[in-house]
Design a protein around this motif. Structure first.
Motif, short mmCIF file in Angstrom:
data_model
loop_
_atom_site.label_atom_id
_atom_site.label_comp_id
_atom_site.label_asym_id
_atom_site.label_seq_id
_atom_site.Cartn_x
_atom_site.Cartn_y
_atom_site.Cartn_z
N ARG A 270 -6.34 12.28 15.23
CA ARG A 270 -5.59 12.66 16.44
C ARG A 270 -6.52 12.48 17.64
NH1 ARG A 270 -1.11 15.81 17.71
NH2 ARG A 270 -0.87 16.55 15.58
N VAL A 271 -6.64 11.24 18.08
CA VAL A 271 -7.51 10.91 19.21
C VAL A 271 -6.82 9.90 20.10
CG1 VAL A 271 -9.67 11.37 17.97
CG2 VAL A 271 -8.69 9.08 17.89
N GLY A 272 -7.11 9.98 21.39
CA GLY A 272 -6.72 8.94 22.34
C GLY A 272 -5.26 8.53 22.26
N GLY A 273 -5.06 7.20 22.27
CA GLY A 273 -3.72 6.64 22.28
C GLY A 273 -3.04 6.61 20.92
N MET A 274 -3.69 7.13 19.89
CA MET A 274 -3.06 7.16 18.56
C MET A 274 -1.77 7.98 18.57
SD MET A 274 -5.24 5.78 15.96
CE MET A 274 -6.77 6.29 15.17
N VAL A 275 -1.66 8.90 19.52
CA VAL A 275 -0.44 9.70 19.59
C VAL A 275 0.76 8.84 19.96
CG1 VAL A 275 -1.69 11.82 20.13
CG2 VAL A 275 -0.88 10.36 22.00
N ASP A 276 0.52 7.66 20.51
CA ASP A 276 1.60 6.74 20.85
C ASP A 276 1.95 5.80 19.70
OD1 ASP A 276 1.91 7.70 23.45
OD2 ASP A 276 0.35 6.39 24.22
N SER A 277 1.03 5.60 18.76
CA SER A 277 1.28 4.66 17.66
C SER A 277 1.58 5.34 16.34
CB SER A 277 0.08 3.70 17.48
OG SER A 277 -1.11 4.42 17.24
N VAL A 278 1.39 6.66 16.27
CA VAL A 278 1.77 7.46 15.09
C VAL A 278 2.51 8.69 15.58
CG1 VAL A 278 0.98 8.71 13.05
CG2 VAL A 278 -0.27 6.67 13.81
N HIS A 279 3.74 8.88 15.11
CA HIS A 279 4.51 10.08 15.44
C HIS A 279 4.23 11.12 14.35
CE1 HIS A 279 7.55 7.55 17.98
NE2 HIS A 279 6.33 7.60 18.50
N ASP A 280 3.45 12.12 14.70
CA ASP A 280 2.96 13.09 13.73
C ASP A 280 4.12 13.78 13.00
OD1 ASP A 280 1.03 14.57 12.36
OD2 ASP A 280 1.01 16.16 13.87
N GLY A 281 4.08 13.71 11.68
CA GLY A 281 5.11 14.32 10.86
C GLY A 281 6.35 13.47 10.69
N GLU A 282 6.43 12.35 11.42
CA GLU A 282 7.61 11.49 11.34
C GLU A 282 7.27 10.12 10.77
OE1 GLU A 282 9.58 11.22 15.08
OE2 GLU A 282 9.59 13.39 15.40
N THR A 283 6.22 9.48 11.26
CA THR A 283 5.81 8.17 10.73
C THR A 283 4.47 8.26 10.01
OG1 THR A 283 4.60 7.47 12.72
CG2 THR A 283 6.98 7.06 12.67
N ALA B 188 0.82 -1.21 0.00
CA ALA B 188 0.00 0.00 0.00
C ALA B 188 0.85 1.26 0.00
CB ALA B 188 -0.92 0.00 1.22
N GLN B 189 0.21 2.37 -0.32
CA GLN B 189 0.86 3.67 -0.20
C GLN B 189 0.62 4.30 1.16
OE1 GLN B 189 -0.19 2.69 -3.33
NE2 GLN B 189 1.98 2.69 -3.87
N ILE B 190 -0.55 4.05 1.72
CA ILE B 190 -0.95 4.68 2.98
C ILE B 190 -1.91 3.76 3.72
CG2 ILE B 190 -2.09 6.70 4.06
CD1 ILE B 190 -1.62 8.22 1.42
N LEU B 191 -1.84 3.77 5.06
CA LEU B 191 -2.90 3.21 5.90
C LEU B 191 -3.74 4.36 6.41
CD1 LEU B 191 -4.19 0.79 7.56
CD2 LEU B 191 -2.79 1.66 9.45
N LEU B 192 -5.05 4.24 6.28
CA LEU B 192 -5.97 5.23 6.84
C LEU B 192 -6.60 4.67 8.11
CD1 LEU B 192 -7.86 6.32 3.59
CD2 LEU B 192 -5.81 7.34 4.60
N ASN B 193 -6.53 5.44 9.18
CA ASN B 193 -7.16 5.03 10.44
C ASN B 193 -7.98 6.20 10.99
OD1 ASN B 193 -7.92 4.08 12.92
ND2 ASN B 193 -5.94 3.22 13.45
N PRO B 194 -9.22 6.35 10.49
CA PRO B 194 -10.06 7.47 10.89
C PRO B 194 -10.95 7.18 12.10
CG PRO B 194 -11.05 6.33 9.04
CD PRO B 194 -9.81 5.57 9.39
N SER B 195 -10.50 6.30 12.98
CA SER B 195 -11.31 5.90 14.13
C SER B 195 -11.66 7.10 15.00
CB SER B 195 -10.54 4.86 14.95
OG SER B 195 -11.32 4.40 16.03
N HIS B 196 -12.85 7.05 15.59
CA HIS B 196 -13.28 8.10 16.50
C HIS B 196 -12.51 8.05 17.82
CE1 HIS B 196 -16.91 9.59 14.36
NE2 HIS B 196 -16.94 8.36 13.86
N SER B 197 -12.09 6.85 18.23
CA SER B 197 -11.42 6.70 19.52
C SER B 197 -10.62 5.40 19.53
CB SER B 197 -12.44 6.68 20.66
OG SER B 197 -11.80 6.51 21.91
#
Length: 411
Positions: free
Chosen positions: A340-353, A310-319
């Motif tokens: 940008r919700v909940g624990g997603m900040v731990d599994s995606v490093h914004d601007g880096e991954t 794939a080119q991208i994974l999309l994860n638009p979960s509400h929580s």
């Protein structure tokens, strides 16, 4: 993207853990089998976390017993999954799958069956999800062993929207989650967000928490060759919480000449059997039938292959309390665009991954998707960082951290 260039470090290169004391550990889960394929029925990140950590704990020398209920005919009482690792099927309720909304009625039968099964010699019980916790706490107390709890998701307050978390599947969930918050010896959270949510909603003691982030199998989930037909992936159970409708609307907002294919991998949760029809109607209404590919539930190897291409994974979960699929995509060197919700900040490093989006506007999502698709250099940079991030979070590391938690409880 080849493996060269993203680093050759892998969790198989890490020295195996040497424990000061091997433990006998019972891991309980009531509403889903640990060996059920994620994306099918009630199986999801909990199943991935539980089965993979169990394997690594057993490999490190602990004696591990997974305990669930017999949910189909013909299952043995005990099935050996490997050295020092087995799964026990208890007779608790009917021998067929039960909708999650109806699983509360199984708590007492599961509790009694667990007590009847108890062989002695167990050092601790670690329950997963609230059903198993409510059932296991009195059994652990009766036999004088510590009880540890992992939530994996936290119920939204009654009447709140999807952004507050998973809707309670049955009336007893809030009381059950409060009970396990106060009666467990320790709570093992998958993220700081999950810990803080449990403390805020149920008044749990902050000193009784440990955080052990999920891991990823970096041998199965690894970079692969991408084809000439670009596609983006949504991979989750089909239910409103996961936000597949936003992924579809974002796709529709991309001009046809630049629009990638969207591959949807997952099946509806038992409580949302009609939701798949809603998804198909939305796709048809937006004129996207030729742009959406439905794959259903995939094996781990098939999911890894899908992500790697794939080119991208999309994860638009509400929580989400963490978002294991984000880490699996990262291991495949694939950027993630997530809410940008909940624990997603731990599994995606914004601007880096990848990118974390605070908006649920399909146009914002479409613009971000197009930005990543149009810039191979950006995808390469994000992919390299993502793979490096994932390589630091193998399941052996999870097993080490869990072992430290467990040994702290048994003394």
């Amino acid at each position: 993207m080849s493996e060269q260039g993203v680093g050759m470090l892998d969790e198989t290169n890490v020295v195996d853990m040497v424990d000061s004391r091997a433990l006998s550990i019972a891991l309980t889960v009531l509403h889903t089998s640990p060996v059920l394929q994620p994306g099918m029925g009630e199986a999801g990140g909990l199943n991935v976390y539980l089965l993979n950590s169990a394997h690594r704990l057993a490999e490190s020398g602990h004696d591990i017993t997974l305990i669930t209920r017999r949910d189909r005919p013909g299952l043995p009482d005990v099935d050996e999954l490997g050295p020092r690792l087995r799964i026990v099927y208890l007779d608790a309720g009917p021998d067929h799958p039960i909708a999650k909304a109806d699983s509360e009625q199984l708590i007492v039968p599961f509790r009694d069956a667990l007590d009847d099964w108890w062989p002695g010699g167990i050092d601790l019980v670690h329950s997963h999800h609230w059903f198993a916790g409510v059932a296991s706490i009195p059994v652990a107390a009766r036999h004088g062993v510590p009880h540890l709890q992992s939530y994996h998701s936290v119920a939204a307050p009654v009447g709140s929207d999807w952004g507050a978390g998973e809707q309670p599947e049955s009336p007893g969930r809030p009381a059950g989650e409060r009970f396990i918050a106060h009666e467990s010896d320790r709570i093992v959270a998958v993220s700081g967000f999950e810990r803080d949510t449990i403390i805020a909603r149920y008044g749990a003691d902050p000193d009784r928490f440990s955080i052990v982030h999920p891991g990823v199998d970096t041998e199965t989930f690894r970079p692969g060759e991408q084809g000439t037909d670009p596609y983006v992936v949504f991979a989750a159970r089909l239910q409103p919480l996961k936000g597949v409708d936003l992924a579809i609307r974002a796709l529709a907002a991309i001009p046809p000449a630049r629009r990638p294919k969207l591959v949807i991998a997952g099946e509806p949760a038992s409580d949302f059997a009609e939701y798949t029809a809603e998804v198909h109607r939305l796709v048809a209404d937006l004129g996207l039938d030729d742009c959406v590919d439905y794959r259903g539930s995939l094996s781990r190897t098939d999911l890894a292959e899908l992500l790697a291409g794939a080119q991208i994974l999309l994860n638009p979960s509400h929580s989400e309390t963490f978002g294991i699929i984000n880490l699996e995509a990262a291991a495949c060197a694939i950027p993630v665009i997530a809410s940008r919700v909940g624990g997603m900040v731990d599994s995606v490093h914004d601007g880096e991954t990848g990118f974390l989006l605070p908006s649920r506007d399909p146009l914002v999502w479409a613009e971000t998707i197009e930005r990543v698709l149009a810039d191979p250099g950006l995808r390469e940079r994000l992919g390299r960082s993502a793979r490096t991030f994932a390589l630091g979070r193998g399941w052996r590391e999870v097993a080490r951290e869990l072992t430290d938690v467990y040994q702290g409880e048994v003394g």
